[in-house]
Scaffold this motif. Structure first.
Motif, PDB file in Angstrom:
ATOM      1  N   GLU A 244       0.813  -1.210   0.000  1.00 49.15           N
ATOM      2  CA  GLU A 244       0.000   0.000   0.000  1.00 49.15           C
ATOM      3  C   GLU A 244       0.847   1.262   0.000  1.00 49.15           C
ATOM      4  OE1 GLU A 244      -2.405  -0.410   3.461  1.00 49.15           O
ATOM      5  OE2 GLU A 244      -2.620  -2.535   3.065  1.00 49.15           O
ATOM      6  N   ILE A 245       1.800   1.351   0.908  1.00 53.53           N
ATOM      7  CA  ILE A 245       2.535   2.607   1.065  1.00 53.53           C
ATOM      8  C   ILE A 245       4.039   2.367   1.005  1.00 53.53           C
ATOM      9  CG2 ILE A 245       0.761   3.936   2.249  1.00 53.53           C
ATOM     10  CD1 ILE A 245       1.960   3.032   4.869  1.00 53.53           C
ATOM     11  N   VAL A 246       4.486   1.572   0.067  1.00 50.70           N
ATOM     12  CA  VAL A 246       5.892   1.261  -0.148  1.00 50.70           C
ATOM     13  C   VAL A 246       6.513   0.670   1.113  1.00 50.70           C
ATOM     14  CG1 VAL A 246       8.008   2.021  -1.223  1.00 50.70           C
ATOM     15  CG2 VAL A 246       5.912   3.234  -1.692  1.00 50.70           C
ATOM     16  N   ALA A 247       7.227   1.440   1.912  1.00 52.07           N
ATOM     17  CA  ALA A 247       7.783   0.864   3.141  1.00 52.07           C
ATOM     18  C   ALA A 247       7.445   1.721   4.335  1.00 52.07           C
ATOM     19  CB  ALA A 247       9.286   0.696   3.015  1.00 52.07           C
ATOM     20  N   GLY A 248       6.395   2.547   4.233  1.00 52.36           N
ATOM     21  CA  GLY A 248       6.008   3.353   5.379  1.00 52.36           C
ATOM     22  C   GLY A 248       7.024   4.429   5.673  1.00 52.36           C
ATOM     23  N   TYR A 249       7.262   4.653   6.952  1.00 54.59           N
ATOM     24  CA  TYR A 249       8.017   5.839   7.355  1.00 54.59           C
ATOM     25  C   TYR A 249       9.482   5.810   6.951  1.00 54.59           C
ATOM     26  CZ  TYR A 249       8.662   2.687  11.299  1.00 54.59           C
ATOM     27  OH  TYR A 249       8.911   1.599  12.079  1.00 54.59           O
ATOM     28  N   PHE A 250      10.042   4.635   6.624  1.00 53.63           N
ATOM     29  CA  PHE A 250      11.441   4.683   6.187  1.00 53.63           C
ATOM     30  C   PHE A 250      11.612   4.437   4.687  1.00 53.63           C
ATOM     31  CE2 PHE A 250      10.966   0.691   8.643  1.00 53.63           C
ATOM     32  CZ  PHE A 250      11.084  -0.224   7.624  1.00 53.63           C
ATOM     33  N   THR A 251      10.570   4.812   3.925  1.00 55.90           N
ATOM     34  CA  THR A 251      10.681   4.695   2.470  1.00 55.90           C
ATOM     35  C   THR A 251      11.895   5.438   1.932  1.00 55.90           C
ATOM     36  OG1 THR A 251       8.304   4.566   2.327  1.00 55.90           O
ATOM     37  CG2 THR A 251       9.456   5.132   0.320  1.00 55.90           C
ATOM     38  N   GLU A 252      12.132   6.652   2.430  1.00 55.15           N
ATOM     39  CA  GLU A 252      13.158   7.510   1.860  1.00 55.15           C
ATOM     40  C   GLU A 252      14.529   7.298   2.487  1.00 55.15           C
ATOM     41  OE1 GLU A 252      12.955   9.097  -0.701  1.00 55.15           O
ATOM     42  OE2 GLU A 252      10.855   9.581  -1.054  1.00 55.15           O
ATOM     43  N   TYR A 253      14.712   6.198   3.188  1.00 58.83           N
ATOM     44  CA  TYR A 253      16.019   5.952   3.792  1.00 58.83           C
ATOM     45  C   TYR A 253      16.757   4.895   2.992  1.00 58.83           C
ATOM     46  CZ  TYR A 253      15.114   8.819   7.809  1.00 58.83           C
ATOM     47  OH  TYR A 253      14.879   9.873   8.613  1.00 58.83           O
ATOM     48  N   SER A 254      18.046   5.093   2.845  1.00 59.21           N
ATOM     49  CA  SER A 254      18.822   4.124   2.092  1.00 59.21           C
ATOM     50  C   SER A 254      20.159   3.917   2.784  1.00 59.21           C
ATOM     51  CB  SER A 254      19.051   4.627   0.669  1.00 59.21           C
ATOM     52  OG  SER A 254      19.655   5.891   0.718  1.00 59.21           O
ATOM     53  N   GLY A 255      20.866   2.903   2.347  1.00 64.00           N
ATOM     54  CA  GLY A 255      22.203   2.659   2.860  1.00 64.00           C
ATOM     55  C   GLY A 255      22.211   2.401   4.357  1.00 64.00           C
ATOM     56  N   PHE A 256      23.144   3.057   5.034  1.00 64.53           N
ATOM     57  CA  PHE A 256      23.377   2.768   6.443  1.00 64.53           C
ATOM     58  C   PHE A 256      22.205   3.200   7.317  1.00 64.53           C
ATOM     59  CE2 PHE A 256      25.708   3.490  10.489  1.00 64.53           C
ATOM     60  CZ  PHE A 256      25.978   2.163  10.706  1.00 64.53           C
ATOM     61  N   LYS A 257      21.552   4.312   6.945  1.00 67.12           N
ATOM     62  CA  LYS A 257      20.429   4.776   7.767  1.00 67.12           C
ATOM     63  C   LYS A 257      19.285   3.781   7.714  1.00 67.12           C
ATOM     64  CE  LYS A 257      21.295   9.619   6.973  1.00 67.12           C
ATOM     65  NZ  LYS A 257      20.759  10.613   6.043  1.00 67.12           N
ATOM     66  N   PHE A 258      19.067   3.192   6.539  1.00 69.58           N
ATOM     67  CA  PHE A 258      18.033   2.160   6.452  1.00 69.58           C
ATOM     68  C   PHE A 258      18.411   0.977   7.332  1.00 69.58           C
ATOM     69  CE2 PHE A 258      16.397  -1.753   4.647  1.00 69.58           C
ATOM     70  CZ  PHE A 258      15.055  -1.481   4.653  1.00 69.58           C
ATOM     71  N   ALA A 259      19.694   0.624   7.293  1.00 70.62           N
ATOM     72  CA  ALA A 259      20.150  -0.482   8.137  1.00 70.62           C
ATOM     73  C   ALA A 259      19.905  -0.179   9.610  1.00 70.62           C
ATOM     74  CB  ALA A 259      21.622  -0.759   7.881  1.00 70.62           C
ATOM     75  N   LEU A 260      20.091   1.106   9.992  1.00 71.85           N
ATOM     76  CA  LEU A 260      19.858   1.471  11.392  1.00 71.85           C
ATOM     77  C   LEU A 260      18.382   1.280  11.755  1.00 71.85           C
ATOM     78  CD1 LEU A 260      21.964   4.660  12.138  1.00 71.85           C
ATOM     79  CD2 LEU A 260      22.293   2.360  12.962  1.00 71.85           C
ATOM     80  N   PHE A 261      17.477   1.684  10.845  1.00 77.09           N
ATOM     81  CA  PHE A 261      16.055   1.473  11.120  1.00 77.09           C
ATOM     82  C   PHE A 261      15.740  -0.004  11.268  1.00 77.09           C
ATOM     83  CE2 PHE A 261      14.936   5.799   9.898  1.00 77.09           C
ATOM     84  CZ  PHE A 261      13.988   6.033  10.848  1.00 77.09           C
ATOM     85  N   PHE A 262      16.303  -0.788  10.371  1.00 72.05           N
ATOM     86  CA  PHE A 262      16.080  -2.224  10.384  1.00 72.05           C
ATOM     87  C   PHE A 262      16.582  -2.809  11.705  1.00 72.05           C
ATOM     88  CE2 PHE A 262      16.687  -6.408   8.119  1.00 72.05           C
ATOM     89  CZ  PHE A 262      15.363  -6.547   7.814  1.00 72.05           C
ATOM     90  N   LEU A 263      17.788  -2.394  12.078  1.00 75.28           N
ATOM     91  CA  LEU A 263      18.371  -2.847  13.343  1.00 75.28           C
ATOM     92  C   LEU A 263      17.488  -2.437  14.513  1.00 75.28           C
ATOM     93  CD1 LEU A 263      21.068  -3.856  14.833  1.00 75.28           C
ATOM     94  CD2 LEU A 263      21.565  -1.459  15.057  1.00 75.28           C
ATOM     95  N   GLY A 264      17.071  -1.152  14.504  1.00 71.49           N
ATOM     96  CA  GLY A 264      16.258  -0.644  15.605  1.00 71.49           C
ATOM     97  C   GLY A 264      14.982  -1.444  15.758  1.00 71.49           C
ATOM     98  N   GLU A 265      14.358  -1.758  14.640  1.00 72.03           N
ATOM     99  CA  GLU A 265      13.094  -2.488  14.698  1.00 72.03           C
ATOM    100  C   GLU A 265      13.285  -3.871  15.305  1.00 72.03           C
ATOM    101  OE1 GLU A 265      10.299  -3.743  11.153  1.00 72.03           O
ATOM    102  OE2 GLU A 265      10.530  -1.592  11.420  1.00 72.03           O
ATOM    103  N   TYR A 266      14.318  -4.586  14.861  1.00 71.72           N
ATOM    104  CA  TYR A 266      14.524  -5.936  15.382  1.00 71.72           C
ATOM    105  C   TYR A 266      15.003  -5.914  16.822  1.00 71.72           C
ATOM    106  CZ  TYR A 266      13.373  -8.620  11.339  1.00 71.72           C
ATOM    107  OH  TYR A 266      12.668  -9.221  10.347  1.00 71.72           O
ATOM    108  N   VAL A 267      15.851  -4.930  17.158  1.00 78.70           N
ATOM    109  CA  VAL A 267      16.348  -4.878  18.532  1.00 78.70           C
ATOM    110  C   VAL A 267      15.204  -4.536  19.482  1.00 78.70           C
ATOM    111  CG1 VAL A 267      17.894  -3.622  20.056  1.00 78.70           C
ATOM    112  CG2 VAL A 267      18.708  -4.431  17.893  1.00 78.70           C
ATOM    113  N   GLU A 268      14.259  -3.687  19.017  1.00 78.80           N
ATOM    114  CA  GLU A 268      13.092  -3.396  19.853  1.00 78.80           C
ATOM    115  C   GLU A 268      12.252  -4.658  20.028  1.00 78.80           C
ATOM    116  OE1 GLU A 268      10.305  -0.621  18.289  1.00 78.80           O
ATOM    117  OE2 GLU A 268       9.337  -0.354  20.230  1.00 78.80           O
ATOM    118  N   MET A 269      12.128  -5.424  18.946  1.00 84.34           N
ATOM    119  CA  MET A 269      11.373  -6.671  19.022  1.00 84.34           C
ATOM    120  C   MET A 269      11.993  -7.604  20.055  1.00 84.34           C
ATOM    121  SD  MET A 269      10.370  -8.459  15.552  1.00 84.34           S
ATOM    122  CE  MET A 269      11.356  -9.909  15.422  1.00 84.34           C
ATOM    123  N   LEU A 270      13.327  -7.724  20.021  1.00 83.83           N
ATOM    124  CA  LEU A 270      14.011  -8.577  20.995  1.00 83.83           C
ATOM    125  C   LEU A 270      13.791  -8.055  22.408  1.00 83.83           C
ATOM    126  CD1 LEU A 270      17.319  -9.055  19.030  1.00 83.83           C
ATOM    127  CD2 LEU A 270      15.833 -10.894  19.728  1.00 83.83           C
TER     128      LEU A 270
END
Lengths: 392, 107, 166
Positions: A244-270
Motif C-alpha cells: 500500500e505505502i511502499v515501506a512506510g516511514y522509512f521509504t526515503e532511507y537508504s544505505g546505512f540509515k536504512f540499516a539502522l532502522f532495520f536494526l532498531g526495529e529488530y532490537v526493539e522486538m528482541l
C-alpha cells in the motif's frame, strides 16, 4: 561447576574490572556491560533476520537465502556490507537535520531498553526501583523517531506510514502498559529483578510463572497481541505495508540509515520479547525444577528466540488487518478486557490461598472473554460462522 | 563551582527562565498550537520548582512537593489533550489556527 | 552544583528557546521534546527518579506526539508566509521580561536564606504508591475523575463530527 558456568559473565567482568583502581571500578563495570549489550543484541538481530528469511521461505515453499556461505548462513554479513557501501540518498526537499537524527534517536532509545532487563542471575545493568516505568518511557520515545523519519522525508507515503505507525503504537502502548499492571499488582514491585525473583519458585517440578494463573494467562495473551502491534509486526504491519505505502516511514532511507532502522526495529522486538519473558515466562528461571543446572542466561536467550520464532510463524500465517479493524480491536475489545483483568488480579490478591480463587478468577476471565465476544457479535448482527464448499 | 549560593537557587533560576520563555512564547506566537507549547513549558517550569523545593525542603520524606509534581504531570497531560482537541475543532470551523484571525465570537 | 547541572540547564533552556523561536511549527514541537527530556534529566539529578521517568513517558511519549498530530491535522507544518509572531508581540515580550525580572529578583534576594546541600532522600516506588493511596487518595480520585471527564469530552467532540457528516 554449574554455578560457575551460570555466573561466568559476572565473574569475567569482576576479573577484568579488578585490575583497575578502586575508584574506577564501578564506571568500568557499567561500560563493560554496555559493550556486551551492544555486541550481543546486534548478533541476535543477525540471527533473527536469517531465521526470519529462512523460515518465511520455508512457509512459502521456497528456499530462502542459500547462496552466501554454507546454507546461506553468512547472508547477514553480506547484507551488512551491502548496507554500508550503498549510497546514502537524501531527498532534495527533505529536512536534512531531522532526517539524519531520526534513525539515531530510534537506535539510542531502543538500546536503552536493555538497561533494566535481567538477562540472567545477577546479570542486569542497573536494577532500577522503577525499572518497568523506565522501559515504557524509553519505548515511548521510539514513537517520536518514527514521526521524525516520516515527516522529514517529504513523501506522502512516509507521512502516511508515520501517522499509521503512531496511531497504532499509541493505542497498543496503552494496552501493553495495562496488561503488565497485573504483574505489578501481584508482585508489588516495578523492579524487573524482583519480579523474576518472585517467579523463581517451584511446586513439584513446575515453576510459579505468572502465565500459569488466570489473570497471568489473560495478561500474557494481551501482551503478545500488543507487543506484535507495538513492533509493527504482521498482522499489524500496516505502517509499513509494502503493497500500500511502499515501506512506510522509512521509504526515503537508504544505505546505512536504512540499516539502522532495520536494526532498531529488530532490537526493539528482541527487547519487548525480553520484557514479556521477564514478566510472564519467569525471565531467566528454568521451566522445570530439574533443569535448574542449565545456566540462567541460556534460558533467557532461548525464551527470547522462541518468542521471535513465534513472531515469524505469525507473519507467515496471518493476513494484514485493516486500519479500522486494528483500532476497533484495540479500543473496543482488548482495552476493556485488560481493565476487567485488573479487577480479576485484585480479587486474586485479596482472596488468599486455596482453590476457590482459581475457580472464581478463571470463571471471570472466561466470562469476560466470551461475554465481550458475544456483545460484539450481537452489535454487528453476525451469526455463527458458516462454511460453503464448492461441491454444493 | 561558584555561581549560585545554593543549588536550590540554581534550579529556581532555571525554572524562572523557562517560565519566562514559555510566557513569551504563549504571548507572542500567532499559531494556537504554539501558544499551547508555551503553556506546556510554563507548567514544566512549575514542576521543576516543585521537585527542587521537595528535594531541598525541610522534610523530603513527606513527599509533598513530589506528589504535587506527579499530579501536575497527570493534569497537564489531560490539559494538553483537551487543548489540542479544542484547537482542532476550531480549525475545522474556521480553517485557521492563526490567533490574530480568530476575532469573531460567532462560529 | 557542578558541570552536569549547567549542561542540563543549558540543554533545557535551549530547547525551550528553540520551541518558541523557530519558524517551522514541527521544529518547534521537536525542540519542545528536547526541553522535556532536559527537564526529565534535571528531575533525575534531583533524585526524583519516578518523576523523571513519568516525565519522559507522559511528555515525550504522549504530549509531544499529540502536539505533532495536532500540527499535522491543522496543516501547520508549512511555514506561514505572513510572519510567525502576533501583532502584539512587543507587549508580550515586555510582560514576559517583567515576570522574569520579578521572579529573578526574588530568587537572588532570598538566595542566601535558601537551604544548602542536603542528603538525598530515599524514595522507593513502594513509598510513593503507599502515599498515593493513603495520604493523597483524594487528589488521586479527583485526577481519575478529571481523566474520565477528558475522555468523555474527547469522545463527544469526535461523535459530533460524525453526526454532521451524515
Amino acid at each position: 561447576m554449574s554455578q560457575w558456568v551460570d555466573q561466568i559473565f559476572v565473574l569475567f567482568k569482576n576479573w577484568l574490572v579488578g585490575y583497575l583502581p578502586a575508584g574506577w571500578q564501578g564506571a568500568a563495570g557499567v561500560i563493560l556491560c554496555v559493550i556486551a549489550i551492544i555486541a550481543v543484541y546486534p548478533t541476535l538481530f543477525a540471527i533473527a533476520v536469517l531465521l526470519e528469511r529462512k523460515g518465511l521461505g520455508r512457509m512459502q515453499n521456497r528456499y530462502g537465502p542459500n547462496r552466501v556461505g554454507p546454507f546461506g548462513l553468512l547472508q547477514p554479513v553480506a547484507d551488512g556490507i551491502k548496507a554500508l557501501t550503498k549510497e546514502d540518498v537524501v531527498p532534495l526537499r527533505a529536512d536534512r537535520v531531522v532526517h539524519f537524527l531520526a534513525p539515531i534517536v530510534l537506535v539510542v532509545a531502543v538500546f536503552m531498553l536493555y538497561a533494566v532487563l535481567p538477562m540472567g542471575r545477577h546479570m542486569v545493568l542497573v536494577n532500577l526501583d522503577a525499572g518497568l516505568l523506565f522501559f515504557f518511557a524509553m519505548g515511548a520515545s521510539t514513537e517520536l523517531a518514527v514521526f521524525m523519519a516520516g515527516w522529514s522525508s517529504r513523501n506522502k507515503y512516509s507521512l502516511l506510514g508515520a501517522m499509521r505507525a503512531i496511531a497504532q503504537m499509541i493505542s497498543y502502548e496503552l494496552v501493553l502498559l495495562l496488561s503488565t499492571v497485573v504483574i505489578v499488582m501481584i508482585s508489588g514491585s516495578l523492579s524487573l529483578v524482583t519480579i523474576v525473583d518472585a517467579q523463581n519458585h517451584y511446586t513439584g517440578i513446575f515453576p510459579h510463572w505468572y502465565v500459569f494463573t488466570p489473570w497471568g494467562l489473560a495478561g500474557f495473551l494481551v501482551f503478545v497481541i500488543a507487543s506484535t502491534a507495538e513492533t509493527n509486526r504482521s498482522p499489524f504491519d500496516l505502517p509499513e505495508g509494502e503493497s500500500e505505502i511502499v515501506a512506510g516511514y522509512f521509504t526515503e532511507y537508504s544505505g546505512f540509515k536504512f540499516a539502522l532502522f532495520f536494526l532498531g526495529e529488530y532490537v526493539e522486538m528482541l527487547a519487548i520479547a525480553g520484557l514479556g519473558v521477564t514478566l510472564f515466562l519467569g525471565g531467566w528461571t528454568a521451566p522445570l525444577s530439574v533443569l535448574t543446572w542449565v545456566p540462567s542466561w541460556l534460558w533467557f536467550f532461548a525464551k527470547i528466540m522462541a518468542w521471535i520464532c513465534f513472531f515469524i510463524w505469525l507473519r507467515g500465517t496471518l493476513p494484514r488487518l485493516r486500519q479500522d479493524q486494528l483500532m476497533n480491536f484495540a479500543w473496543k475489545f482488548v482495552l476493556p478486557f485488560t481493565l476487567l483483568n485488573l479487577l480479576v488480579a485484585a480479587i486474586w490478591r485479596f482472596m488468599g490461598g486455596g482453590w476457590l480463587r482459581w475457580v472464581v478468577c478463571s470463571t471471570m476471565v472466561v466470562a469476560a472473554y466470551v461475554g465481550m465476544g458475544r456483545i460484539e457479535m450481537f452489535k454487528r448482527r453476525i451469526g455463527p460462522r458458516t462454511y460453503r464448499y464448492a461441491e454444493e | 563551582m561558584t555561581g549560585f549560593a545554593t543549588p536550590l537557587a540554581g534550579y529556581l533560576l532555571v525554572a524562572a527562565l523557562l517560565f519566562a520563555i514559555g510566557l513569551a512564547g504563549a504571548l507572542t506566537r500567532r499559531n494556537a498550537i504554539l501558544v499551547l507549547i508555551g503553556i506546556e513549558l510554563m507548567l514544566n517550569a512549575a514542576n521543576l520548582n516543585l521537585i527542587a523545593f521537595w528535594r531541598y525542603g525541610p522534610n523530603p520524606q513527606a513527599l509533598t512537593g513530589f506528589m504535587f509534581a506527579i499530579f501536575s504531570i497527570a493534569v497537564a497531560a489531560a490539559e494538553a489533550a483537551v487543548g489540542l482537541g479544542l484547537v482542532i475543532s476550531i480549525y475545522r470551523h474556521t480553517h485557521t489556527t492563526d490567533l490574530d484571525q480568530m476575532n469573531r465570537m460567532k462560529g | 552544583m557542578g558541570v552536569i547541572f549547567y549542561l542540563l540547564a543549558a540543554l533545557t533552556l535551549a530547547g525551550g528557546l528553540a520551541a518558541v523561536l523557530l519558524k517551522n511549527t514541527v521544529h518547534c514541537a521537536l525542540a519542545l521534546t528536547v526541553a522535556f527530556a532536559g527537564l526529565a534529566l534535571l528531575f533525575l539529578r534531583l533524585d526524583a527518579q519516578f518523576a523523571g521517568f513519568a516525565q519522559i513517558l507522559v511528555y515525550v511519549g504522549a504530549v509531544a506526539i499529540l502536539v505533532v498530530f495536532a500540527i499535522l491535522l491543522t496543516r501547520g507544518s508549512e511555514t506561514p508566509t505572513e510572519g510567525v509572531f502576533s501583532r502584539s508581540w512587543f507587549v508580550g515580550l515586555v510582560i514576559a521580561a517583567a515576570v522574569f525580572a520579578a521572579l529573578g529578583a526574588a530568587i537572588v534576594e532570598s538566595a542566601p536564606a535558601l537551604p544548602g546541600e542536603t542528603a538525598a532522600p530515599s524514595v522507593t516506588v513502594l513509598g510513593i504508591g503507599d502515599a498515593l493511596v493513603t495520604r493523597y487518595v483524594l487528589p488521586l480520585e479527583i485526577v481519575a475523575l478529571l481523566f474520565t471527564a477528558a475522555i468523555i469530552g474527547a469522545v463527544i467532540v469526535a461523535m459530533r463530527e460524525k453526526e454532521r457528516a451524515k
